[in-house]
Design a protein around this motif. Structure first.
Motif, short mmCIF file in Angstrom:
data_model
loop_
_atom_site.label_atom_id
_atom_site.label_comp_id
_atom_site.label_asym_id
_atom_site.label_seq_id
_atom_site.Cartn_x
_atom_site.Cartn_y
_atom_site.Cartn_z
N VAL A 98 0.86 -1.19 0.00
CA VAL A 98 0.00 0.00 0.00
C VAL A 98 0.89 1.23 0.00
CG1 VAL A 98 -1.69 1.32 1.37
CG2 VAL A 98 -1.89 -1.17 1.20
N LEU A 99 0.42 2.27 -0.70
CA LEU A 99 1.11 3.56 -0.73
C LEU A 99 0.19 4.62 -0.10
CD1 LEU A 99 3.49 5.34 -1.80
CD2 LEU A 99 2.18 5.58 -3.93
N LEU A 100 0.73 5.39 0.85
CA LEU A 100 -0.04 6.44 1.52
C LEU A 100 0.83 7.69 1.58
CD1 LEU A 100 -2.10 5.97 4.83
CD2 LEU A 100 -1.20 8.16 4.03
N VAL A 101 0.50 8.69 0.73
CA VAL A 101 1.36 9.87 0.58
C VAL A 101 0.51 11.12 0.39
CG1 VAL A 101 3.43 8.67 -0.25
CG2 VAL A 101 1.62 9.24 -1.87
N HIS A 102 1.18 12.26 0.10
CA HIS A 102 0.44 13.52 -0.05
C HIS A 102 1.00 14.38 -1.18
CE1 HIS A 102 3.12 16.02 2.93
NE2 HIS A 102 3.77 14.96 2.51
N ALA A 103 0.83 13.89 -2.39
CA ALA A 103 1.18 14.66 -3.60
C ALA A 103 0.26 14.15 -4.70
CB ALA A 103 2.64 14.46 -3.97
N LYS A 104 -0.93 14.74 -4.79
CA LYS A 104 -2.02 14.16 -5.57
C LYS A 104 -1.67 13.94 -7.03
CE LYS A 104 -7.01 14.41 -6.29
NZ LYS A 104 -8.26 15.13 -5.94
N SER A 105 -1.01 14.90 -7.65
CA SER A 105 -0.69 14.73 -9.08
C SER A 105 0.27 13.56 -9.28
CB SER A 105 -0.10 16.02 -9.65
OG SER A 105 1.09 16.38 -8.97
N ALA A 106 1.24 13.40 -8.38
CA ALA A 106 2.18 12.28 -8.48
C ALA A 106 1.47 10.96 -8.20
CB ALA A 106 3.34 12.48 -7.50
N GLU A 107 0.50 10.97 -7.29
CA GLU A 107 -0.27 9.76 -6.98
C GLU A 107 -1.11 9.35 -8.19
OE1 GLU A 107 -2.54 10.67 -3.45
OE2 GLU A 107 -0.85 11.82 -2.70
N GLU A 108 -1.75 10.32 -8.83
CA GLU A 108 -2.58 10.02 -10.01
C GLU A 108 -1.72 9.49 -11.15
OE1 GLU A 108 -6.22 13.19 -9.25
OE2 GLU A 108 -4.47 13.83 -10.42
N LYS A 109 -0.51 10.01 -11.28
CA LYS A 109 0.42 9.49 -12.30
C LYS A 109 0.81 8.06 -11.97
CE LYS A 109 4.88 10.42 -14.48
NZ LYS A 109 6.13 11.24 -14.43
N PHE A 110 1.05 7.78 -10.70
CA PHE A 110 1.40 6.44 -10.23
C PHE A 110 0.33 5.43 -10.64
CE2 PHE A 110 1.11 3.23 -6.79
CZ PHE A 110 2.40 2.75 -6.76
N VAL A 111 -0.94 5.79 -10.48
CA VAL A 111 -2.05 4.91 -10.86
C VAL A 111 -2.18 4.85 -12.38
CG1 VAL A 111 -4.55 4.59 -10.75
CG2 VAL A 111 -3.28 5.26 -8.69
N ALA A 112 -2.10 6.00 -13.06
CA ALA A 112 -2.26 6.04 -14.52
C ALA A 112 -1.21 5.19 -15.24
CB ALA A 112 -2.19 7.48 -15.00
N GLU A 113 -0.02 5.10 -14.67
CA GLU A 113 1.05 4.31 -15.28
C GLU A 113 1.00 2.84 -14.89
OE1 GLU A 113 4.64 6.36 -14.22
OE2 GLU A 113 4.36 7.89 -15.79
N GLY A 114 -0.04 2.46 -14.14
CA GLY A 114 -0.27 1.05 -13.83
C GLY A 114 0.41 0.54 -12.58
N TYR A 115 1.03 1.42 -11.82
CA TYR A 115 1.70 0.97 -10.60
C TYR A 115 0.74 0.84 -9.42
CZ TYR A 115 6.08 1.83 -13.03
OH TYR A 115 7.12 1.79 -13.93
N GLY A 116 -0.36 1.57 -9.48
CA GLY A 116 -1.38 1.50 -8.44
C GLY A 116 -2.72 1.10 -9.02
N VAL A 117 -3.60 0.53 -8.19
CA VAL A 117 -4.90 0.06 -8.67
C VAL A 117 -5.91 1.20 -8.73
CG1 VAL A 117 -6.83 -1.50 -8.19
CG2 VAL A 117 -4.47 -2.27 -7.83
N GLU A 118 -6.11 1.90 -7.62
CA GLU A 118 -7.06 3.00 -7.55
C GLU A 118 -6.67 3.90 -6.38
OE1 GLU A 118 -11.91 3.84 -7.23
OE2 GLU A 118 -11.12 1.79 -7.07
N ARG A 119 -6.75 5.20 -6.61
CA ARG A 119 -6.41 6.17 -5.56
C ARG A 119 -7.66 6.65 -4.84
NH1 ARG A 119 -7.01 11.15 -4.45
NH2 ARG A 119 -5.50 12.23 -3.12
N PHE A 120 -7.57 6.74 -3.50
CA PHE A 120 -8.68 7.25 -2.70
C PHE A 120 -8.20 8.43 -1.86
CE2 PHE A 120 -9.45 2.71 -3.29
CZ PHE A 120 -10.76 2.70 -3.75
N ASP A 121 -8.99 9.51 -1.84
CA ASP A 121 -8.77 10.54 -0.83
C ASP A 121 -8.92 9.89 0.54
OD1 ASP A 121 -8.35 12.63 -2.58
OD2 ASP A 121 -10.39 13.40 -2.46
#
Length: 274
Positions: A79-102
């Motif tokens: 699990v990844l828990l961080v605070h940089a929304k644009s970087a988190e969305e990129k992480f998911v968009a590139e297939g490294y994460g399943v789904e991002r939740f606030d």
């Protein structure tokens, strides 16, 4: 008692213990997370509640957001828990994460020495504060570590069209360290810095530092949580990791986040939407 008999008795004891629930397999997950959530003591409050509910142990690796994301990209997390929304969305968009939740939010504050050489005290604009710091060439300490806080600081400098990096080594200093170490450096130098409020509240060595600027919408600090993609890294414990996310974003976890306080001050505000 013959060796064979003792062995059979031990085997039956272990089987009976497992079925009776007295021996539980140790299940654990790894969460790559920010220093701010760890340093604030939030996990000390949350993780025992989650383990009591599920039996799952959560092992937290607390680093800057940039490093946490890199570690998760390498498969060194469930699990990844961080605070940089644009970087988190990129992480998911590139297939490294399943789904991002606030998950939750707090805010950043600009702190500095009480003698306030740049005249920031009481201000409500982060950009105006940074402009004053630069014009007075007042000491400013940056984390310089690609963390979520560092990313926010860089965005604030961009808003002012000031290249603070060009002043590196003079009035602009970089620690390359976590928030606690950076606050210690600011306290020692009598310098300004940007910090998340959770770490600030829990920080013990405030010395002559005080909050100078707060309340700007640009200082909003959103945290997100996401499962590392098991399709990318088959070792990911997807079931247990998702259990943790579901608990954090569900009623019990959200209430526990809101309940966490230091000195009667709430550090994080739950805002999951599920």
């Amino acid at each position: 008692m013959p060796v064979l008999t003792r062995t059979l008795n031990l085997t039956w004891f272990l089987l009976a213990s497992i079925f009776s629930g007295s021996v539980i397999a140790d299940t654990s997950i790894v969460v790559q997370s920010t220093t701010s959530t760890a340093n604030s003591g939030l996990y000390d409050a949350l993780l025992p509640l989650f383990k009591e509910r599920t039996g799952i142990t959560v092992n937290v690796v607390a680093v800057g957001t940039g490093q946490a994301i890199k570690n998760a990209m390498n498969g060194d997390a469930d699990v990844l828990l961080v605070h940089a929304k644009s970087a988190e969305e990129k992480f998911v968009a590139e297939g490294y994460g399943v789904e991002r939740f606030d998950l939750m939010y707090n805010d950043f504050v600009i702190v500095g020495p009480t003698h306030d050489p740049a005249g920031l005290a009481g201000g409500r604009s982060a950009s105006a504060a940074f402009e004053k710091i630069a014009s007075h060439q007042a000491l400013f300490v940056s984390r310089g570590d690609n963390s979520g806080t560092h990313k926010k600081e860089q965005a604030l400098w961009r808003n002012t069209n000031i290249d603070a990096q060009s002043a590196s080594g003079s009035w602009y200093r970089e620690t390359g360290s976590g928030m606690g170490a950076t606050l210690n450096a600011a306290a020692g130098m009598g310098a300004y810095t940007l910090t998340d409020r959770g770490t600030w509240i829990s920080f013990k060595n405030k010395a002559s530092l005080a909050v100078m600027v707060e309340g700007d919408r640009d200082l909003f600090n959103q945290y997100g949580v996401m499962l590392v993609n098991p399709a990318k890294h088959p070792r990911v414990k997807a079931k247990e990791g998702q259990q943790f996310i579901d608990w954090l974003t569900g009623p019990e976890g959200q209430q526990a986040i809101n309940d966490y306080q230091l000195g009667s001050q709430q550090l994080f505000f739950a805002n999951a939407k599920r």
